[in-house]
Design a protein around this motif. Structure first.
Motif, PDB file in Angstrom:
ATOM      1  N   ASN A 135      51.381  55.008  70.291  1.00 49.77           N
ATOM      2  CA  ASN A 135      51.558  53.570  70.124  1.00 49.77           C
ATOM      3  C   ASN A 135      51.668  53.215  68.638  1.00 49.77           C
ATOM      4  OD1 ASN A 135      51.557  50.778  71.117  1.00 49.77           O
ATOM      5  ND2 ASN A 135      49.579  50.651  70.116  1.00 49.77           N
ATOM      6  N   GLN A 136      50.755  53.751  67.829  1.00 48.40           N
ATOM      7  CA  GLN A 136      50.775  53.472  66.395  1.00 48.40           C
ATOM      8  C   GLN A 136      52.018  54.062  65.731  1.00 48.40           C
ATOM      9  OE1 GLN A 136      46.991  54.910  64.996  1.00 48.40           O
ATOM     10  NE2 GLN A 136      45.917  53.050  65.605  1.00 48.40           N
ATOM     11  N   PHE A 137      52.414  55.250  66.186  1.00 48.77           N
ATOM     12  CA  PHE A 137      53.619  55.881  65.630  1.00 48.77           C
ATOM     13  C   PHE A 137      54.852  55.016  65.893  1.00 48.77           C
ATOM     14  CE2 PHE A 137      57.377  58.490  66.664  1.00 48.77           C
ATOM     15  CZ  PHE A 137      57.667  58.966  65.390  1.00 48.77           C
ATOM     16  N   LEU A 138      54.998  54.547  67.137  1.00 46.07           N
ATOM     17  CA  LEU A 138      56.167  53.741  67.488  1.00 46.07           C
ATOM     18  C   LEU A 138      56.163  52.404  66.760  1.00 46.07           C
ATOM     19  CD1 LEU A 138      56.386  54.530  71.311  1.00 46.07           C
ATOM     20  CD2 LEU A 138      57.947  55.301  69.510  1.00 46.07           C
TER      21      LEU A 138
ATOM     22  N   ARG B 112      58.354  49.106  62.391  1.00 45.00           N
ATOM     23  CA  ARG B 112      58.218  48.343  61.148  1.00 45.00           C
ATOM     24  C   ARG B 112      59.033  48.958  60.008  1.00 45.00           C
ATOM     25  NH1 ARG B 112      52.229  47.895  62.595  1.00 45.00           N
ATOM     26  NH2 ARG B 112      52.103  45.848  63.587  1.00 45.00           N
ATOM     27  N   GLY B 113      59.185  50.279  60.059  1.00 43.33           N
ATOM     28  CA  GLY B 113      59.977  50.945  59.026  1.00 43.33           C
ATOM     29  C   GLY B 113      61.471  50.748  59.209  1.00 43.33           C
ATOM     30  N   VAL B 114      61.919  50.767  60.464  1.00 49.18           N
ATOM     31  CA  VAL B 114      63.351  50.638  60.755  1.00 49.18           C
ATOM     32  C   VAL B 114      63.799  49.176  60.692  1.00 49.18           C
ATOM     33  CG1 VAL B 114      65.093  50.980  62.572  1.00 49.18           C
ATOM     34  CG2 VAL B 114      63.400  52.753  62.135  1.00 49.18           C
ATOM     35  N   ALA B 115      62.880  48.254  60.936  1.00 52.98           N
ATOM     36  CA  ALA B 115      63.225  46.828  60.993  1.00 52.98           C
ATOM     37  C   ALA B 115      63.948  46.322  59.748  1.00 52.98           C
ATOM     38  CB  ALA B 115      61.968  45.996  61.260  1.00 52.98           C
ATOM     39  N   PRO B 116      63.472  46.646  58.522  1.00 48.19           N
ATOM     40  CA  PRO B 116      64.201  46.160  57.338  1.00 48.19           C
ATOM     41  C   PRO B 116      65.630  46.701  57.255  1.00 48.19           C
ATOM     42  CG  PRO B 116      61.987  46.866  56.731  1.00 48.19           C
ATOM     43  CD  PRO B 116      62.213  47.303  58.148  1.00 48.19           C
TER      44      PRO B 116
END
Length: 198
Positions: A122-125, A130-134
């Motif tokens: 869950n934390q990984f996803l 959050r990393g891919v969003a920008p």
């Protein structure tokens, strides 16, 4: 940079504290009545987060010179800054509701030995998201010709399915919890029988 740090300290920090402390107690009180209420809170927080993030781009910002932007005191006399701050505070508050209510739900529907790996995935996803969003946001902004409001609305669509899935989970959670409880009771009975044989 300093103005941004002050802005976040003045508005985002109180919102995060409100979401963690006040909404945390409220969530525990409501969730104690029925775990479905936690799912409702999670779904509602996702919808409000989406609306809040899109609303940020509806606030008309004044044209500022570099010197005006560096003047922290001057920024706080601009009504639009207070509007942005209020929206930011609400966003952080609803983020707290999401973060607080998710772990108890995951704990209730997973066997003890699986909770570590479930939490890790869950934390990984979430971190991946959050990393891919920008990157996605940058591509959408470029594609829309720097139309930030349209880009925010398009990106907001990515979050809505998650809200609907949490809402749908309300129909299944009682069955899932019952399954886990029966499984754990069966294990307890089996352990008791083994002890009695000894």
């Amino acid at each position: 940079m300093t103005a941004t740090a002050v802005f976040l300290a003045v508005f985002a920090l109180p919102g995060a504290l409100l979401g963690s402390i006040v909404f945390g107690r409220l969530s525990d009180k409501i969730g104690a009545r029925n775990i479905k209420h936690r799912l409702t809170l999670i779904a509602m927080s996702i919808f409000f987060l989406t609306v809040g993030q899109i609303s940020l781009f509806l606030v008309p910002l004044p044209e500022l010179t570099l010197e005006q932007g560096m003047n922290i005191g001057g920024l706080f006399v601009i009504p639009a800054i207070w509007t942005l701050g209020g929206i930011m505070m609400i966003i952080k508050g609803f983020q707290g509701i999401y973060d607080i209510n998710q772990p108890p739900v995951l704990q209730a529907i997973n066997v003890p030995e699986a909770q570590g790996i479930i939490t890790a995935w869950n934390q990984f996803l979430e971190t991946l998201g959050r990393g891919v969003a920008p990157l996605i946001a940058g591509l959408v902004i470029t594609t829309t010709g720097n139309n930030y409001f349209l880009a925010a609305a398009i990106c907001g669509v990515f979050g809505l399915p998650g809200g609907f899935m949490w809402w749908y989970a309300r129909k299944k959670i009682d069955r899932d919890i019952s399954f886990i409880n029966n499984l754990l009771k069966g294990r307890a009975t089996e352990i008791g029988l083994k002890r009695n044989k000894k």
